[in-house]
Design an enzyme around this catalytic site. Sequence first.
Site, PDB file in Angstrom:
ATOM      1  CB  CYS A  69      32.910   1.012   0.666  1.00 38.49           C
ATOM      2  SG  CYS A  69      34.233   2.748  -0.090  1.00 38.49           S
ATOM      3  CB  CYS A 178      36.040  -2.872  -5.102  1.00 34.29           C
ATOM      4  SG  CYS A 178      34.970  -1.925  -6.038  1.00 34.29           S
TER       5      CYS A 178
HETATM    6  N1  DGL Z   1      33.093  -0.452  -4.143  1.00 35.36           N
HETATM    7  C1  DGL Z   1      33.754   0.275  -3.436  1.00 35.36           C
HETATM    8  C2  DGL Z   1      35.128  -0.535  -2.978  1.00 35.36           C
HETATM    9  O1  DGL Z   1      34.238  -1.489  -2.686  1.00 35.36           O
HETATM   10  C3  DGL Z   1      34.677   1.512  -3.883  1.00 35.36           C
HETATM   11  C4  DGL Z   1      34.950   2.129  -4.937  1.00 35.36           C
HETATM   12  C5  DGL Z   1      34.932   3.252  -5.949  1.00 35.36           C
HETATM   13  O2  DGL Z   1      33.960   3.776  -5.746  1.00 35.36           O
HETATM   14  O3  DGL Z   1      35.803   3.304  -6.311  1.00 35.36           O
HETATM   15  O4  DGL Z   1      35.834  -0.239  -2.727  1.00 35.36           O
END
Ligand code: DGL
Length: 257
Positions: A69, A178
Site C-alpha cells: 500500500c 497505487c
Molecule cells: N492500494 C493502496 C495504495 O497503493 C491504497 C488505495 C486506496 O485505498 O485509496 O495506495
Amino acid sequence: MLGLYDSGLGGLTVLAALRTAGIDQDIVYFADQAHVPYGDKSDGELHGFLTENLALLAGQRVDAVVTACNTSCAVAQHYGWPATPFPVLDLILTAGGSFAETRHRRIAVIATAATVRSGAYTRAIRAAAPYAHVHEIAAPRLVPVVEDGEADTSTGRDAVAEVVAQIPSDVDAIVYGCTHYPLLDRWFAAALDPRIERIDPAAAQAAAARALVAELGLPPGTSTTTYYTNGDAHSFERAVRRWTGDTTGRVAALVAR
Ligand code: DGL
C-alpha cells in the site's frame, strides 16, 4: 512467513509479483476493506490504520512485512513507522530506488490523493535519479472502480481515460503509484502512446522481498496464502480468485473495526 496489507484488492498485485518472483514463503494478506479507499482519508486516520494493520500482522507472528500500500508508506514517511519486532519494506522507497539506473527523464506518477499530497514519490525517485522530472497526478476514482468490481467494464475504461487525459504528452514513463492501478492496466495500455513505459513497482518490491527473505535466512515455506478482510469475505474471496488465480488460499473474515 511474510505479512502483506492493503486497503483492499490492490495489494494482490504485489502478492502476485512475489509469487512470480518465486517466493515460496507462507503469506498472510490483510485487506482493510472497512476503511477503503485510503486515498481520501486524513494523515491522522491513515497512520492509525497503519498502526493497526502492523499490529494485526504482528499477532500473526510474521517474520517481515512487505508493504503493498503506497498510501500508508507515504504517511509513514511523514509521521514515522510504528515500532515493530520485524522489518518492514517500504514500497515507495523500493520504487524510488528502482530508478537509479533509469533512462527515463520525464516520469508521471499516478497515485492516490494522500500519496500525491505527501510528495513521497517525487522525493524517492529524485533521490535515485536527481535529473528526473516527476509529475504526480491524483486519481481518486480508480480505487472505488476496482473495489466495486468495475475494473473490466466501461466504467473502468472511462475512469482511466479521465486520468490519461491529465498525463503530459511528453512523459516517457508512468508509474502505478497505487497498487490498485495495475488491475486497470489494459485500459492504460489501450489509451496511452505505446512509447510510454508503464512501470509497476510491484516487481521491484518482489525483488526486494526476495533479498530480505535471503538476508533473514527464512526457511522455505509452502507457498500458502491466508487472506483476511474486515469487509465482506464472500466478495473478497471472489476477487482473490479473479485477480490471483489462487484457488486454494483460505479467506477468512475479521470483525470490522
Ligand atoms: N492500494 C493502496 C495504495 O497503493 C491504497 C488505495 C486506496 O485505498 O485509496 O495506495
